[in-house]
Design a protein around this motif. Structure first.
Motif, short mmCIF file in Angstrom:
data_model
loop_
_atom_site.label_atom_id
_atom_site.label_comp_id
_atom_site.label_asym_id
_atom_site.label_seq_id
_atom_site.Cartn_x
_atom_site.Cartn_y
_atom_site.Cartn_z
N LEU A 180 0.86 -1.17 0.00
CA LEU A 180 0.00 0.00 0.00
C LEU A 180 0.90 1.23 0.00
O LEU A 180 1.64 1.47 0.94
N ASP A 181 0.84 1.98 -1.09
CA ASP A 181 1.70 3.15 -1.26
C ASP A 181 0.79 4.36 -1.45
O ASP A 181 0.12 4.48 -2.49
N VAL A 182 0.74 5.23 -0.43
CA VAL A 182 -0.10 6.42 -0.50
C VAL A 182 0.81 7.63 -0.72
O VAL A 182 1.73 7.87 0.06
N ALA A 183 0.58 8.36 -1.77
CA ALA A 183 1.39 9.54 -2.08
C ALA A 183 0.47 10.74 -2.23
O ALA A 183 -0.64 10.61 -2.77
N ARG A 184 0.93 11.85 -1.74
CA ARG A 184 0.15 13.09 -1.86
C ARG A 184 0.55 13.77 -3.17
O ARG A 184 1.74 13.89 -3.47
#
Length: 186
Positions: A180-184
């Motif tokens: 799970l890779d969350v980037a803004r």
């Protein structure tokens, strides 16, 4: 009939009108004015086949030089156009070969056995099922397969849970580096 050199077991020829009418006293089997069965030969537009229920509504039409088929319409937008009612002033995408049109819900129903699957397959010259979207009747879940893989990579289960079994999930990232890779977004 109408020719000295028949080309088939039954050959009906009449130069001045381009129709065949079959009739008995109690029933119309084929008739151009009663709309029960029509063959057309247009000098400039190719040939057509019309099948009707005796009303003014055409049930099946194959016509024009493009060879399109309309079910419920005499003016098919694409190769096969299934028409129930007008969707408004809209024309089908030129990328579509199948058009299903209605003024309310337009649907295609895939029916399969209770322990089987309904599927939409996407393919090319190298792989006829390169991508799959399916519904598993027994488990009551949707699934996706990609790149010709036999693995179901993404599920939507009957309880509305979503499961991804392979690869990484990116939110705001097109190249996730972790499960799970969350980037803004910048």
């Amino acid at each position: 009939i109408g020719t000295d050199a028949p080309a088939a077991n039954l050959h009906v020829y009449r130069h001045s009108t381009s129709f065949v009418k079959i009739q008995n006293t109690s029933e119309f089997i084929g008739n151009t004015s009663g709309n029960a069965f029509r063959f057309y030969n247009y000098d400039t537009g190719g040939s057509s086949l019309w099948v009707s229920d005796g009303s003014t509504t055409s049930l099946i039409v194959k016509g024009g030089t493009g060879g399109s088929v309309g079910i419920g319409t005499a003016a098919p937008d694409q190769l096969l156009h299934i028409y129930k009612a007008t969707a408004g002033s809209v024309t089908a995408s030129s990328d579509a070969q199948l058009v299903v049109e209605n003024s309310a819900i337009a649907a295609i129903n895939l029916l399969s056995g209770s322990s089987s699957h309904g599927q939409i397959l996407f393919g090319d010259a190298a792989d006829n099922d390169d991508g799959q979207f399916g519904y598993d009747q027994a488990n009551q879940e949707f699934y996706w397969k990609t790149a010709g893989s036999g693995n179901k990579a993404l599920y939507v289960h009957a309880n509305d849970n979503v499961t991804m079994l392979y690869g990484n999930l990116g939110i705001g990232s097109t190249a996730p580096a972790a499960p799970l890779d969350v980037a803004r977004a910048s």
